[in-house]
Write a protein that holds these residues in place. Structure first.
Motif, PDB file in Angstrom:
ATOM      1  N   VAL A   1       0.965 -14.780   7.278  1.00  0.00           N
ATOM      2  CA  VAL A   1       1.236 -13.759   6.262  1.00  0.00           C
ATOM      3  C   VAL A   1       1.305 -14.483   4.926  1.00  0.00           C
ATOM      4  O   VAL A   1       2.054 -15.452   4.770  1.00  0.00           O
ATOM      5  CB  VAL A   1       2.547 -13.010   6.541  1.00  0.00           C
TER       6      VAL A   1
ATOM      7  N   SER B   1       0.795 -14.161   0.388  1.00  0.00           N
ATOM      8  CA  SER B   1       0.637 -13.383  -0.835  1.00  0.00           C
ATOM      9  C   SER B   1      -0.559 -13.915  -1.615  1.00  0.00           C
ATOM     10  O   SER B   1      -0.917 -15.086  -1.505  1.00  0.00           O
ATOM     11  CB  SER B   1       1.896 -13.481  -1.695  1.00  0.00           C
TER      12      SER B   1
ATOM     13  N   ILE C   1      -3.047  -4.417   1.137  1.00  0.00           N
ATOM     14  CA  ILE C   1      -3.037  -5.401   2.220  1.00  0.00           C
ATOM     15  C   ILE C   1      -4.470  -5.613   2.701  1.00  0.00           C
ATOM     16  O   ILE C   1      -5.220  -4.653   2.896  1.00  0.00           O
ATOM     17  CB  ILE C   1      -2.150  -4.932   3.389  1.00  0.00           C
TER      18      ILE C   1
ATOM     19  N   GLU D   1      -0.928   2.314   8.535  1.00  0.00           N
ATOM     20  CA  GLU D   1      -0.965   1.545   7.295  1.00  0.00           C
ATOM     21  C   GLU D   1      -2.408   1.282   6.868  1.00  0.00           C
ATOM     22  O   GLU D   1      -3.228   0.845   7.665  1.00  0.00           O
ATOM     23  CB  GLU D   1      -0.237   0.202   7.471  1.00  0.00           C
TER      24      GLU D   1
ATOM     25  N   VAL E   1      -5.266  -0.743   5.438  1.00  0.00           N
ATOM     26  CA  VAL E   1      -5.541  -2.175   5.338  1.00  0.00           C
ATOM     27  C   VAL E   1      -7.026  -2.370   5.067  1.00  0.00           C
ATOM     28  O   VAL E   1      -7.865  -1.708   5.673  1.00  0.00           O
ATOM     29  CB  VAL E   1      -5.136  -2.904   6.640  1.00  0.00           C
TER      30      VAL E   1
ATOM     31  N   ILE F   1      -2.860 -11.957   7.378  1.00  0.00           N
ATOM     32  CA  ILE F   1      -2.577 -10.705   6.695  1.00  0.00           C
ATOM     33  C   ILE F   1      -2.227 -11.087   5.264  1.00  0.00           C
ATOM     34  O   ILE F   1      -1.247 -11.799   5.031  1.00  0.00           O
ATOM     35  CB  ILE F   1      -1.404  -9.954   7.346  1.00  0.00           C
TER      36      ILE F   1
ATOM     37  N   LEU G   1      -1.263 -10.050   1.437  1.00  0.00           N
ATOM     38  CA  LEU G   1      -0.659  -9.016   0.606  1.00  0.00           C
ATOM     39  C   LEU G   1      -0.951  -9.331  -0.861  1.00  0.00           C
ATOM     40  O   LEU G   1      -0.573 -10.393  -1.358  1.00  0.00           O
ATOM     41  CB  LEU G   1       0.852  -8.977   0.846  1.00  0.00           C
TER      42      LEU G   1
ATOM     43  N   ALA H   1       6.013  -3.902  -0.513  1.00  0.00           N
ATOM     44  CA  ALA H   1       4.880  -3.862   0.413  1.00  0.00           C
ATOM     45  C   ALA H   1       5.137  -4.629   1.705  1.00  0.00           C
ATOM     46  O   ALA H   1       4.482  -4.373   2.712  1.00  0.00           O
ATOM     47  CB  ALA H   1       3.632  -4.405  -0.282  1.00  0.00           C
ATOM     48  N   MET H   2       6.071  -5.576   1.684  1.00  0.00           N
ATOM     49  CA  MET H   2       6.313  -6.381   2.882  1.00  0.00           C
ATOM     50  C   MET H   2       6.834  -5.534   4.031  1.00  0.00           C
ATOM     51  O   MET H   2       6.619  -5.866   5.205  1.00  0.00           O
ATOM     52  CB  MET H   2       7.284  -7.522   2.581  1.00  0.00           C
TER      53      MET H   2
ATOM     54  N   ARG I   1       5.629  -2.816   4.884  1.00  0.00           N
ATOM     55  CA  ARG I   1       4.404  -2.347   5.544  1.00  0.00           C
ATOM     56  C   ARG I   1       3.838  -3.431   6.454  1.00  0.00           C
ATOM     57  O   ARG I   1       3.320  -3.152   7.536  1.00  0.00           O
ATOM     58  CB  ARG I   1       3.384  -1.927   4.507  1.00  0.00           C
ATOM     59  N   VAL I   2       3.942  -4.686   6.007  1.00  0.00           N
ATOM     60  CA  VAL I   2       3.499  -5.799   6.843  1.00  0.00           C
ATOM     61  C   VAL I   2       4.359  -5.883   8.097  1.00  0.00           C
ATOM     62  O   VAL I   2       3.849  -6.083   9.207  1.00  0.00           O
ATOM     63  CB  VAL I   2       3.554  -7.126   6.053  1.00  0.00           C
TER      64      VAL I   2
END
Length: 247
Positions: A82, A84, A97, A148, A150, A202, A204, A231-232, A234-235
């Motif tokens: 994960v 950014s 995402i 979600e 993506v 993933i 973001l 937004a995290m 959603r992750v």
């Protein structure tokens, strides 16, 4: 067992039921922190914070070899990163995402291979598809199940950091075919490939890249943390559905 590497904005998993914490040593030095073992739903999971649990390790100083080796040693059968990033393309705005399928590597000076050293044979690893196709599809399926949105596919440009890029550099990266810019995608993905662990990411988007959108005249650092935090969740939702369907 699924391994999750948390980047900026994900130094802990709120939906991980932790059963034990283990400090490990590797032939390549110390990882970024202790490994956290537990369950997400019924899926055995191991977690590590890439930048340390106090977010004190900059991208260029992360011991990527130790991190990936430790996860392999712990029994990880797949790794989800994960991370950014800054968005270059118009549709990759803050809060979006993406599950990338390609990488451009602009890093330098990092310990980038396990096949290095005296009497170590030269090994050329195929890296045509840097992210594991099957694992990517499982993440995308989990996102659909979670409801979600993506983005499927895109090119992640890994830069050296820790500084952010100039507007001219972003323009160059865009010409090279990059969609988002981060600082930790390499050599992490390659090291996982060398150890034959399926790896996918993933990503973001937490800000417009320099010279783009809201960052036309400068990146507003104060907004990055708020975007990441919002937004995290959603992750987390995607990861939870991934583990639900994999257990």
């Amino acid at each position: 067992m699924i391994a999750i590497i948390g980047g900026s904005g994900l130094s802990q998993l709120s939906n991980l039921d932790i059963t034990r914490r283990e400090v490990v040593r590797t032939p390549y030095g110390e990882p970024s922190g202790a490994l956290l073992f537990g369950h997400m739903c019924d899926q055995q999971t191991v977690f590590i914070a890439r930048h340390g649990y106090g977010h004190t390790i900059p991208p260029h100083a992360v011991n990527y070899r130790a991190n990936i080796w430790a996860l392999k040693q712990a029994g990880a059968e797949a790794i989800i990163s994960v991370a950014s990033a800054g968005g270059i393309q118009d549709h990759l705005t803050p809060g979006v995402i993406m599950v990338p399928d390609q990488i451009l590597d602009y890093t330098w000076g990092r310990q980038a291979t396990y096949f290095d050293g005296v009497d170590t044979p030269v090994v050329h690893v195929d890296f045509t598809e840097p992210y594991d196709t099957a694992l990517r599809q499982r993440i995308l399926a989990a996102a659909r199940a979670a409801g979600e949105a993506v983005i499927d596919g895109g090119t992640y440009a890994a830069t050296q950091g820790p500084r952010l890029e100039t507007a001219a550099e972003v323009t160059k990266l865009e010409r090279d075919g990059a969609h988002v810019i981060g600082m930790t995608g390499m050599p992490e993905a390659l090291l996982a490939r060398e150890l034959e662990i399926p790896y996918a990411a993933i990503v973001l988007v937490v800000n417009d890249a320099a010279g783009r959108g809201t960052s036309l005249h400068g990146i507003q650092m104060s907004g990055i943390e708020a975007t990441a935090k919002q937004a995290m969740s959603r992750v987390h939702n995607v990861l939870q559905h991934f583990c639900t369907h994999c257990a």
